[in-house]
Motif scaffolding. Structure first.
Motif, PDB file in Angstrom:
ATOM      1  N   GLU A 243       3.968  -1.507  24.092  1.00  0.00           N
ATOM      2  CA  GLU A 243       4.460  -0.349  23.035  1.00  0.00           C
ATOM      3  C   GLU A 243       4.239   1.075  23.552  1.00  0.00           C
ATOM      4  O   GLU A 243       5.058   1.937  23.373  1.00  0.00           O
ATOM      5  CB  GLU A 243       3.401  -0.329  21.974  1.00  0.00           C
ATOM      6  CG  GLU A 243       3.521  -1.514  21.172  1.00  0.00           C
ATOM      7  CD  GLU A 243       3.181  -2.893  21.543  1.00  0.00           C
ATOM      8  OE1 GLU A 243       2.053  -2.786  22.368  1.00  0.00           O
ATOM      9  OE2 GLU A 243       3.453  -3.929  21.104  1.00  0.00           O
ATOM     10  N   HIS A 244       3.127   1.413  24.422  1.00  0.00           N
ATOM     11  CA  HIS A 244       2.931   2.742  24.847  1.00  0.00           C
ATOM     12  C   HIS A 244       3.962   3.101  26.081  1.00  0.00           C
ATOM     13  O   HIS A 244       4.371   4.303  26.176  1.00  0.00           O
ATOM     14  CB  HIS A 244       1.668   2.874  25.338  1.00  0.00           C
ATOM     15  CG  HIS A 244       0.543   3.018  24.290  1.00  0.00           C
ATOM     16  ND1 HIS A 244       0.148   1.843  23.709  1.00  0.00           N
ATOM     17  CD2 HIS A 244       0.002   4.193  23.324  1.00  0.00           C
ATOM     18  CE1 HIS A 244      -0.725   2.137  22.479  1.00  0.00           C
ATOM     19  NE2 HIS A 244      -0.712   3.524  22.449  1.00  0.00           N
ATOM     20  N   CYS A 245       4.172   2.025  26.964  1.00  0.00           N
ATOM     21  CA  CYS A 245       5.048   2.175  28.146  1.00  0.00           C
ATOM     22  C   CYS A 245       6.448   2.647  27.298  1.00  0.00           C
ATOM     23  O   CYS A 245       7.132   3.689  27.698  1.00  0.00           O
ATOM     24  CB  CYS A 245       5.210   1.271  28.807  1.00  0.00           C
ATOM     25  SG  CYS A 245       6.689   1.006  29.900  1.00  0.00           S
ATOM     26  N   ASN A 246       7.013   1.739  26.405  1.00  0.00           N
ATOM     27  CA  ASN A 246       8.106   1.946  25.956  1.00  0.00           C
ATOM     28  C   ASN A 246       8.482   3.324  24.944  1.00  0.00           C
ATOM     29  O   ASN A 246       9.260   3.597  24.964  1.00  0.00           O
ATOM     30  CB  ASN A 246       8.731   0.717  24.894  1.00  0.00           C
ATOM     31  CG  ASN A 246       9.022  -0.586  25.901  1.00  0.00           C
ATOM     32  OD1 ASN A 246       9.092  -0.201  27.097  1.00  0.00           O
ATOM     33  ND2 ASN A 246       9.253  -1.604  25.162  1.00  0.00           N
ATOM     34  N   TYR A 247       7.461   3.450  24.173  1.00  0.00           N
ATOM     35  CA  TYR A 247       7.223   4.541  23.294  1.00  0.00           C
ATOM     36  C   TYR A 247       7.389   5.945  24.417  1.00  0.00           C
ATOM     37  O   TYR A 247       8.436   6.830  23.994  1.00  0.00           O
ATOM     38  CB  TYR A 247       5.829   4.759  22.570  1.00  0.00           C
ATOM     39  CG  TYR A 247       5.791   6.012  21.715  1.00  0.00           C
ATOM     40  CD1 TYR A 247       6.842   6.651  21.157  1.00  0.00           C
ATOM     41  CD2 TYR A 247       4.477   6.561  21.951  1.00  0.00           C
ATOM     42  CE1 TYR A 247       6.549   7.930  20.659  1.00  0.00           C
ATOM     43  CE2 TYR A 247       4.178   7.743  21.257  1.00  0.00           C
ATOM     44  CZ  TYR A 247       5.139   8.573  20.667  1.00  0.00           C
ATOM     45  OH  TYR A 247       4.668   9.827  20.123  1.00  0.00           O
ATOM     46  N   THR A 248       6.901   6.078  25.428  1.00  0.00           N
ATOM     47  CA  THR A 248       7.109   6.944  26.447  1.00  0.00           C
ATOM     48  C   THR A 248       8.461   7.064  26.999  1.00  0.00           C
ATOM     49  O   THR A 248       9.059   8.132  26.838  1.00  0.00           O
ATOM     50  CB  THR A 248       5.869   7.082  27.569  1.00  0.00           C
ATOM     51  OG1 THR A 248       4.631   6.956  26.920  1.00  0.00           O
ATOM     52  CG2 THR A 248       6.102   8.060  28.394  1.00  0.00           C
TER      53      THR A 248
END
Ligand code: NAD
Ligand code: USQ
Length: 384
Positions: free
Chosen positions: A110-115
């Motif tokens: 989630e944090h990878c894709n959000y970034t």
């Protein structure tokens, strides 16, 4: 000049808004306040007690008589991005409005894709809106020295001449980034380069080193302070070491501590961004500036902090903890940084002078750092 700052609520953004306004530029800015929310998500806060944007703008007007225009909104929403660029038609857009944390991008999918979505889509929206409504505007985009990684070669500013099988060309220097976040900057680089080629936009891509420091001359009272982070995700190396020193926490170079990067003081970053703003590239030109003062290993940084803290009566100790990242801990590192110097950039203070200012100011916020002590040690690992 009319300058629009994307990410105006951030560490660099708020500082730059005041700096450029003080030089007589007409400044407006955009932010969605995601940085404030994302730091909270990690259980931390800024060591400096930053004010809301509304309070900042009023305090700035009170202190200087000057006005800065602000739009709250998300750059990943094309309609919003188009609206502000169409309305303001700036001469320069300084694009700082991205998620800047390597560890945050490494937490999970989630944090990878959000970034990645936030950074790449936001930049593309700016490019498309510029093409449509402000084709002469100069895009000053914050990339990162981390795009290049740590090759066993000298690092040029963006491009190099290469001979291969008897033929020569000038090509982008290879990118070998070390996190999902750093990869977003590489994608941006190629998207911007392509937009300059097809639409004849003009852009300066700034490969900036790690920024440190807490105040600039524009912060004439505490209502005008910028943020200063020190937790495992949002604090950068030297700022973390300073915060650690003032609460008696061991300084934390990771692993062997030979990781070497370019570092730049906040006030020098402002000087460089001003020089780039006031010396725009030609139509269709895509240029790259490597932006940093000097290179240091994290062990060297920690030693500087111990020395300067000692002069201020603070006893600081170094603790080389396990490295949560996957990175070379001993390596060659020799990047060029001539373009900005040729345009007149000169670092204002030595590293130790700047550290003295940072450590002295941070002492005022010792309690706020102490309150979030648990957010300091790393728990996000690259390979787990
Ligand atoms: P920051 O997080 O303090 O500032 C970025 C601002 O952009 C934040 O206020 C955030 O709320 C805003 N933002 C993010 N996504 C947005 C979106 N989709 N729409 C609107 N606003 C959005 O970060 P910073 O340290 O000021 O860094 C600014 C830029 O410089 C970043 O692009 C970063 O990658 C780059 N950079 C920073 C450093 C450093 O050491 N601080 C070094 C090299 C490069
Ligand atoms: N490091 C330590 N101890 C710490 C924190 C960091 O040894 O407590 C090490 C890291 O492992 C790394 C180096 O210090 O080797 C730099 O780490 P950092 O967290 O200060 O910087 P980085 O993750 O690279 O990211 C920061 C900004 C980012 C910007 C980048 C510039 O957050 O927005 O792009 O610096 S550069 O490093 O040149 O790519």
């Amino acid at each position: 000049m009319k300058v629009m700052i994307m990410g105006m609520d951030g560490y660099l953004g708020w500082t730059l808004a005041m700096h450029l306004s003080g030089r007589g530029h007409e400044v407006c800015g955009v932010d969605n306040f995601s940085r404030r929310r994302n730091v909270k998500e990690l259980g931390s806060w800024s060591a400096t007690p930053i004010r809301s944007m509304e309070q900042r703008l009023k305090a700035y007007k009170r202190a200087t008589g000057r006005e800065i225009e602000f739009y709250e909104g998300d750059l990943t929403h094309y309609d919003f991005t188009e609206l502000v660029i169409k309305k303001e038609r700036p001469d320069t857009i300084v694009h700082l409005g991205e998620i800047p944390s390597a560890p945050y991008s490494m937490i999970d999918v989630e944090h990878c894709n959000y970034t990645q979505m936030n950074n790449i889509i936001g930049t593309n929206n700016i490019l498309f809106a510029m093409h449509k409504h402000a084709p002469d505007c100069h895009l000053l985009k914050l990339g990162t020295m981390g795009e290049y990684g740590t090759p066993n070669l000298d690092i040029p500013e963006g491009f190099f001449e290469i001979e291969y099988r008897g033929r020569r060309d000038r090509l982008p220097f290879p990118r070998q980034p070390g996190s999902w976040y750093h990869l977003t900057k590489v994608h941006d680089t190629f998207n911007i380069m392509f937009a300059c080629k097809i639409w004849r936009l003009r852009s300066t891509d700034i490969m900036q080193g790690v920024v440190h420091g807490i105040v600039t001359d524009d912060m004439v009272n505490d209502d005008l302070l910028t943020r200063f982070d020190f937790d495992q995700c949002w604090g950068t190396a030297l700022n973390r070491f300073c915060a650690q020193a003032v609460i008696g926490h061991e300084l934390t170079p990771y692993g062997k501590g030979g990781q070497t990067r370019g570092y730049i003081a906040l006030r020098d970053s402002m000087q460089c961004l001003t020089i780039a703003t006031e010396n725009p590239p030609d139509e269709g030109e895509y240029r790259v500036f490597n932006q940093f003062d000097e290179c240091y290993s994290v062990n060297e940084l920690a030693e500087h902090v111990v020395k300067v803290a000692g002069e201020l009566g603070i006893e600081a100790k170094i603790w080389n903890i396990e490295n949560p990242r996957l990175e070379a801990e001993e390596h060659y590192y020799n990047p060029d940084h001539e373009h900005l110097r040729r345009l007149g950039f000169k670092p204002i203070h030595s590293l130790d002078q700047e550290l003295r200012i940072t450590l002295s100011k941070l002492m005022e916020y010792r309690d706020r750092i102490e309150a979030k002590r648990d957010a300091i040690l790393p728990t996000i690992y690259w390979t787990k």
